[in-house]
Scaffold this active site. Sequence first.
Site, PDB file in Angstrom:
ATOM      1  N   LYS A   1      54.578  14.249  49.330  1.00 12.44           N
ATOM      2  CA  LYS A   1      54.586  13.015  50.267  1.00 12.44           C
ATOM      3  C   LYS A   1      53.973  13.474  51.646  1.00 12.44           C
ATOM      4  O   LYS A   1      53.191  12.575  52.145  1.00 12.44           O
ATOM      5  CB  LYS A   1      55.874  12.377  50.339  1.00 12.44           C
ATOM      6  CG  LYS A   1      56.499  11.637  49.163  1.00 12.44           C
ATOM      7  CD  LYS A   1      55.837  10.549  48.609  1.00 12.44           C
ATOM      8  CE  LYS A   1      55.788   9.189  49.607  1.00 12.44           C
ATOM      9  NZ  LYS A   1      55.103   8.040  48.825  1.00 12.44           N
TER      10      LYS A   1
ATOM     11  N   TYR B   1      58.805  17.312  46.192  1.00 10.70           N
ATOM     12  CA  TYR B   1      58.613  15.893  46.390  1.00 10.70           C
ATOM     13  C   TYR B   1      58.252  15.603  47.497  1.00 10.70           C
ATOM     14  O   TYR B   1      57.373  15.001  48.064  1.00 10.70           O
ATOM     15  CB  TYR B   1      59.994  15.020  45.968  1.00 10.70           C
ATOM     16  CG  TYR B   1      59.881  13.730  46.527  1.00 10.70           C
ATOM     17  CD1 TYR B   1      59.073  12.804  46.134  1.00 10.70           C
ATOM     18  CD2 TYR B   1      60.903  13.344  47.684  1.00 10.70           C
ATOM     19  CE1 TYR B   1      59.061  11.534  46.598  1.00 10.70           C
ATOM     20  CE2 TYR B   1      60.751  12.201  48.114  1.00 10.70           C
ATOM     21  CZ  TYR B   1      59.976  11.200  47.691  1.00 10.70           C
ATOM     22  OH  TYR B   1      59.862   9.815  48.331  1.00 10.70           O
TER      23      TYR B   1
ATOM     24  N   THR C   1      58.396   8.215  53.175  1.00  6.80           N
ATOM     25  CA  THR C   1      59.700   8.752  53.147  1.00  6.80           C
ATOM     26  C   THR C   1      60.106   9.499  54.310  1.00  6.80           C
ATOM     27  O   THR C   1      59.399  10.313  54.899  1.00  6.80           O
ATOM     28  CB  THR C   1      59.968   9.517  52.026  1.00  6.80           C
ATOM     29  OG1 THR C   1      61.373  10.035  51.894  1.00  6.80           O
ATOM     30  CG2 THR C   1      59.308  10.766  51.791  1.00  6.80           C
ATOM     31  N   ASP C   2      61.455   9.494  54.850  1.00  3.70           N
ATOM     32  CA  ASP C   2      61.978  10.207  55.887  1.00  3.70           C
ATOM     33  C   ASP C   2      61.920  11.663  55.430  1.00  3.70           C
ATOM     34  O   ASP C   2      62.328  12.707  56.385  1.00  3.70           O
ATOM     35  CB  ASP C   2      62.953   9.681  56.446  1.00  3.70           C
ATOM     36  CG  ASP C   2      64.369   9.761  55.363  1.00  3.70           C
ATOM     37  OD1 ASP C   2      63.993  10.030  54.290  1.00  3.70           O
ATOM     38  OD2 ASP C   2      65.378   9.260  55.619  1.00  3.70           O
ATOM     39  N   GLU C   3      61.821  12.040  54.048  1.00  2.00           N
ATOM     40  CA  GLU C   3      62.086  13.378  53.741  1.00  2.00           C
ATOM     41  C   GLU C   3      61.005  14.394  54.293  1.00  2.00           C
ATOM     42  O   GLU C   3      61.048  15.558  54.091  1.00  2.00           O
ATOM     43  CB  GLU C   3      62.271  13.174  52.283  1.00  2.00           C
ATOM     44  CG  GLU C   3      63.499  12.761  51.678  1.00  2.00           C
ATOM     45  CD  GLU C   3      64.030  13.193  50.195  1.00  2.00           C
ATOM     46  OE1 GLU C   3      63.492  14.128  49.933  1.00  2.00           O
ATOM     47  OE2 GLU C   3      64.463  12.281  49.762  1.00  2.00           O
TER      48      GLU C   3
END
Length: 360
Positions: free
Chosen positions: A168, A164, A138-140
Amino acid sequence: MILITGGAGFIGGNFVHHWFERCARLSLPEEPVVVFDKLTYAGNPHTIGEHLQAGRATLVQADIADREAVRQALATHRPRAILHFAAESHVDRSIHGPGEFIHTNMVGTFSLLEEARAYWNSLEGADKEGFRFLHVSTDEVYGSLSDTDPAFSETTPYAPNSPYSASKAGSDHLVRAYHHTYGFPTLTTNCSNNYGPYHFPEKLIPLMILNALDGKPLPVYGDGLNIRDWLYVRDHCEAICQVLEKGRLGETYNVGGINEIKNIDVVTTICRKLDALRPRADGQPYESLITYVKDRPGHDRRYAIDPTKIQSEIGWKPAETFESGINKTVQWFLDHTDWIDTVRSGAYRDWLDQNYAERA
Ligand code: NAD
Ligand code: DAU
């Protein structure tokens, strides 16, 4: 065949559909898939039911952290690639209970990597040479941008802000280390916010569509000015297919929709689509249901992806605009009340009570 972890979830399930449609469209042999999925609240075998029934897809219901189950699946099905989608994926849930995120996203990814590496080591010749482990992230992991910061590139330093995104980020680092240390043939994709069919209705877009249709409040966190870079899920699936085919081992590729939109604009767009397609009985616009609620703790302000690398190196770019993608999405939810009924379980209702009662 290929093995897909999390293939009964939102993106993994769309990927299974995309895979078989792509095989047909490009006149490729129909390569079967094994879906390895624990079937948590977010996993729904109905999403891929037609492929399971046709025998093109096989479901193994197990936890990626269960090494014996992973070992057995690899030994039985002998995939040429593993596409790793399985994760706990909802930021709000990670704030309420981070433990499951550490278990699946970090311990589970570690277990999967260990078993996949042992399997890869048992291969020889072209089978070993051609094997791939594609990690979907993810970009997060890059943290939050201000309005003037440049978009995330593959060299942006990691700065995850939620349990989260931290879990990741941990999984991404493990994948990187397995390539660097063991020469394990990895590919990593870091993607922006997806939307489209089969999206679990805890996430912004499907939640707003279904709440609106039910005449319920549309809960916008904080000031509604947070920005996400929206990508139609099938564009993401195609990017993954192309990275699997053409990606350089050990590399990461950012995947984005080039669609930065404020949350409030996403919600009002959905309202206007529904006003046109399914007007309310009382004649009121759906926008009258918008309710500002308490913000998400640590809420990231803006995400944006710079997709230069995947565009120039792989040749991928998104096919859908936000306008075309949201039209397809709203129509899909209007047409698929059967699927919606299968996900509105007791566990889902409990989550809505827990998350939104405390924001009132
Ligand atoms: P999802 O929550 O809809 O689906 C996750 C799937 O993984 C479910 O089928 C679930 O049953 C399965 N799963 C969960 N824990 C498992 C475990 N321990 N063992 C085996 N299976 C397990 O998630 P999604 O939105 O489809 O996201 C898929 C992947 O893409 C995730 O890795 C996520 O981090 C990443 N991602 C998602 C988005 C997005 O906008 N949804 C954007 C970028 C990246
Ligand atoms: O950026 C990629 C990420 O996108 C993925 O890694 C995650 O798995 C995926 O869930 C998604 O994370 P977000 O937190 O951005 O998605 P979500 O749909 O939960 O929220 C989108 C935005 O909408 C966010 O700014 C919070 C806001 N929001 C969300 C909900 C559920 C609201 O305003 N109201 C809501 O009820």
